[in-house]
Design an enzyme around this catalytic site. Structure first.
Site, PDB file in Angstrom:
ATOM      1  N   GLU A 133      35.006  40.498  29.085  1.00  0.00           N
ATOM      2  CA  GLU A 133      36.161  40.552  28.176  1.00  0.00           C
ATOM      3  C   GLU A 133      35.828  40.159  26.735  1.00  0.00           C
ATOM      4  OE1 GLU A 133      39.302  38.283  30.075  1.00  0.00           O
ATOM      5  OE2 GLU A 133      38.992  39.262  31.986  1.00  0.00           O
ATOM      6  N   GLU A 247      37.464  44.432  39.983  1.00  0.00           N
ATOM      7  CA  GLU A 247      38.482  43.416  40.305  1.00  0.00           C
ATOM      8  C   GLU A 247      39.795  44.062  40.749  1.00  0.00           C
ATOM      9  OE1 GLU A 247      38.866  40.533  37.179  1.00  0.00           O
ATOM     10  OE2 GLU A 247      36.733  40.454  36.780  1.00  0.00           O
TER      11      GLU A 247
HETATM   12  O1  G3I Z   1      40.584  26.126  45.139  1.00  0.00           O
HETATM   13  C1  G3I Z   1      40.544  25.037  44.186  1.00  0.00           C
HETATM   14  C2  G3I Z   1      41.353  23.862  44.704  1.00  0.00           C
HETATM   15  O2  G3I Z   1      40.730  23.357  45.891  1.00  0.00           O
HETATM   16  C3  G3I Z   1      41.379  22.784  43.630  1.00  0.00           C
HETATM   17  O3  G3I Z   1      42.192  21.721  44.071  1.00  0.00           O
HETATM   18  C4  G3I Z   1      41.948  23.388  42.336  1.00  0.00           C
HETATM   19  C5  G3I Z   1      41.940  22.385  41.214  1.00  0.00           C
HETATM   20  O4  G3I Z   1      40.607  22.209  40.785  1.00  0.00           O
HETATM   21  O5  G3I Z   1      41.127  24.490  41.915  1.00  0.00           O
HETATM   22  C6  G3I Z   1      41.144  25.519  42.882  1.00  0.00           C
HETATM   23  O6  G3I Z   1      40.311  26.549  42.403  1.00  0.00           O
HETATM   24  C7  G3I Z   1      40.937  27.378  41.427  1.00  0.00           C
HETATM   25  C8  G3I Z   1      40.666  28.824  41.863  1.00  0.00           C
HETATM   26  O7  G3I Z   1      41.138  29.739  40.873  1.00  0.00           O
HETATM   27  C9  G3I Z   1      41.347  29.148  43.199  1.00  0.00           C
HETATM   28  O8  G3I Z   1      42.738  29.056  43.018  1.00  0.00           O
HETATM   29  C10 G3I Z   1      40.252  27.140  40.078  1.00  0.00           C
HETATM   30  O9  G3I Z   1      40.623  25.844  39.617  1.00  0.00           O
HETATM   31  C11 G3I Z   1      40.701  28.178  39.082  1.00  0.00           C
HETATM   32  O10 G3I Z   1      39.942  28.034  37.874  1.00  0.00           O
HETATM   33  C12 G3I Z   1      40.422  29.563  39.636  1.00  0.00           C
HETATM   34  O11 G3I Z   1      40.918  30.519  38.710  1.00  0.00           O
HETATM   35  C13 G3I Z   1      40.193  31.746  38.681  1.00  0.00           C
HETATM   36  C14 G3I Z   1      40.266  32.288  37.248  1.00  0.00           C
HETATM   37  O12 G3I Z   1      39.627  33.576  37.162  1.00  0.00           O
HETATM   38  C15 G3I Z   1      39.585  31.342  36.275  1.00  0.00           C
HETATM   39  O13 G3I Z   1      38.236  31.203  36.642  1.00  0.00           O
HETATM   40  C16 G3I Z   1      40.812  32.736  39.661  1.00  0.00           C
HETATM   41  O14 G3I Z   1      40.563  32.315  41.008  1.00  0.00           O
HETATM   42  C17 G3I Z   1      40.194  34.123  39.458  1.00  0.00           C
HETATM   43  O15 G3I Z   1      40.885  35.086  40.256  1.00  0.00           O
HETATM   44  C18 G3I Z   1      40.279  34.553  37.993  1.00  0.00           C
HETATM   45  O16 G3I Z   1      39.585  35.774  37.923  1.00  0.00           O
HETATM   46  C19 G3I Z   1      39.525  36.403  36.626  1.00  0.00           C
HETATM   47  C20 G3I Z   1      38.136  37.004  36.479  1.00  0.00           C
HETATM   48  O17 G3I Z   1      37.163  35.980  36.578  1.00  0.00           O
HETATM   49  C21 G3I Z   1      38.018  37.763  35.167  1.00  0.00           C
HETATM   50  N1  G3I Z   1      39.066  38.793  35.090  1.00  0.00           N
HETATM   51  C22 G3I Z   1      40.429  38.251  35.207  1.00  0.00           C
HETATM   52  C23 G3I Z   1      40.572  37.524  36.553  1.00  0.00           C
HETATM   53  C24 G3I Z   1      41.977  37.020  36.753  1.00  0.00           C
HETATM   54  O18 G3I Z   1      42.266  36.042  35.795  1.00  0.00           O
END
Ligand code: G3I
Length: 331
Positions: A133, A247
């Site tokens: 991005e 994705e």
């Molecule tokens: O699962 C843990 C949980 O155990 C913990 O208590 C909590 C607090 O730390 O975190 C949880 O993990 C989170 C994870 O999502 C699962 O929900 C992470 O903090 C959180 O940062 C993560 O967010 C991800 C996001 O990118 C930021 O990295 C999303 O899963 C993921 O789907 C999203 O993906 C992005 C792509 O990388 C780039 N394109 C857009 C896409 C959607 O935003």
């Protein structure tokens, strides 16, 4: 309990030379029904968030590489490919990354991070989402570049430096530029900017091998134009680059959507995509509604954007993907 699918999506996709994959998270390790579905349907897995800079390091320096090693062991055991996601993304900068770092320091931290991760899996991670991005025409920067922290601290050449560093760390890896909105009716400026950036980098000999179409779709939003998507895909192919759907998921319309409506969007989008000769893989952003980032988005409660429901039962979307994959001319 997921029945082992004699003809999982990986098998159907493989018949026409492409890989089907899905983003996975730590639930892969301790949820057997989820893991069985991954092993049945996927030839490719993508760590959804565990390999991101903000998860591996808090200050931008040394990274804990154990999450990478764990996935490598799993992929080796099960004969899966991995796409590394993602080395440089403005939304996953370590919280302690020095905002005051000068160009030289920022380059040192970024290249050190890339070398550590790519070097850890050298020869074993066939694809890396190197920069994610980097384009945002609304930021008003030359070439439509997004005004990210590393853009501000290093300059526009942070992108070239990132790809060259990744290629040095693993010459065998296919290096991907990943972005969103590239098939959308509102994405004309994004498409033009991405194509210009790619053309400029390739003319400078920057090692970039593929474009990742994130493909976050929504029922009924009227922003998908198959001709536009096909036009962009052909421009990318003319540059000699591979195309990956990276994705894929389908959000419900604001008022809610049936599983059949979600499946219809999967089918329509992929019927256009599978016609692209340079298509190498199709990955959904998750495999089960049990874990979708969309559930945490506004209005996303109860989201059903993926191919399995939260009880790991296949949905019409699974059949729509299987049908679209079967439309691609077999090898
Ligand atoms: O699962 C843990 C949980 O155990 C913990 O208590 C909590 C607090 O730390 O975190 C949880 O993990 C989170 C994870 O999502 C699962 O929900 C992470 O903090 C959180 O940062 C993560 O967010 C991800 C996001 O990118 C930021 O990295 C999303 O899963 C993921 O789907 C999203 O993906 C992005 C792509 O990388 C780039 N394109 C857009 C896409 C959607 O935003």
């Amino acid at each position: 309990m997921v029945r082992a699918q004699a003809r999982g999506l990986a098998t159907i996709a493989g018949q026409s030379g492409i890989q089907f994959g899905a983003a996975v998270g730590p639930w892969l390790w301790n949820e057997r029904d989820f893991r069985e579905a991954v092993l049945s349907d996927c030839a490719l897995i993508i760590p959804e968030f565990e390999w991101k800079w903000d998860r591996l390091s808090h200050h931008g320096g040394d990274c804990d590489l154990s999450p990478i090693k764990r996935y490598l062991a799993f992929a080796d055991k099960h004969g899966l490919a991995i796409r590394g996601h993602t080395l440089v993304w403005h939304r996953s900068m370590p919280s302690g990354f020095p905002a005051s770092a000068d160009r030289e320091t920022a380059i040192k931290l970024m290249t050190g991070h890339i070398r550590a991760l790519v070097g850890c899996g050298a020869g074993r991670i066939p694809y890396w989402d190197v920069v994610n991005e980097a384009i945002e025409p609304e930021d008003g920067e030359r070439g439509g570049l997004r005004r990210t922290p590393l853009f501000r601290q290093i300059g526009p050449d942070y992108i070239e430096i990132a790809y060259r560093t990744a290629a040095q760390a693993d010459p065998a890896a296919r290096l991907v530029y990943n972005d969103y909105g590239l098939g959308k009716t509102w994405g004309a400026a994004r498409r033009e900017a991405v194509l210009r950036m790619l053309d400029k980098m390739l003319s400078r000999g920057v090692p970039i091998h593929a474009v990742g179409l994130q493909s976050h779709l929504k029922v009924g939003d009227g922003t998908f134009d198959p001709e536009m998507l096909t036009w962009f895909g052909k421009r990318v192919e003319e540059m000699g680059l591979d195309i990956l759907v990276t994705e894929l998921d389908v959000a419900a319309a604001d008022g809610g959507s049936s599983d059949a409506e979600v499946a219809g969007v999967y089918g329509e989008y992929l019927s256009a995509i599978v016609q692209l000769p340079n298509l190498k893989s199709i990955s959904t952003w998750g495999l089960s509604d049990r874990y979708s980032w969309l559930a945490n988005e506004p209005g996303g409660h109860g989201a059903r954007p993926l191919l399995y429901d939260a009880r790991m039962q296949r949905k019409p979307a699974w059949d729509a993907v299987a049908g679209a994959l079967a439309e691609r001319i077999p090898l």
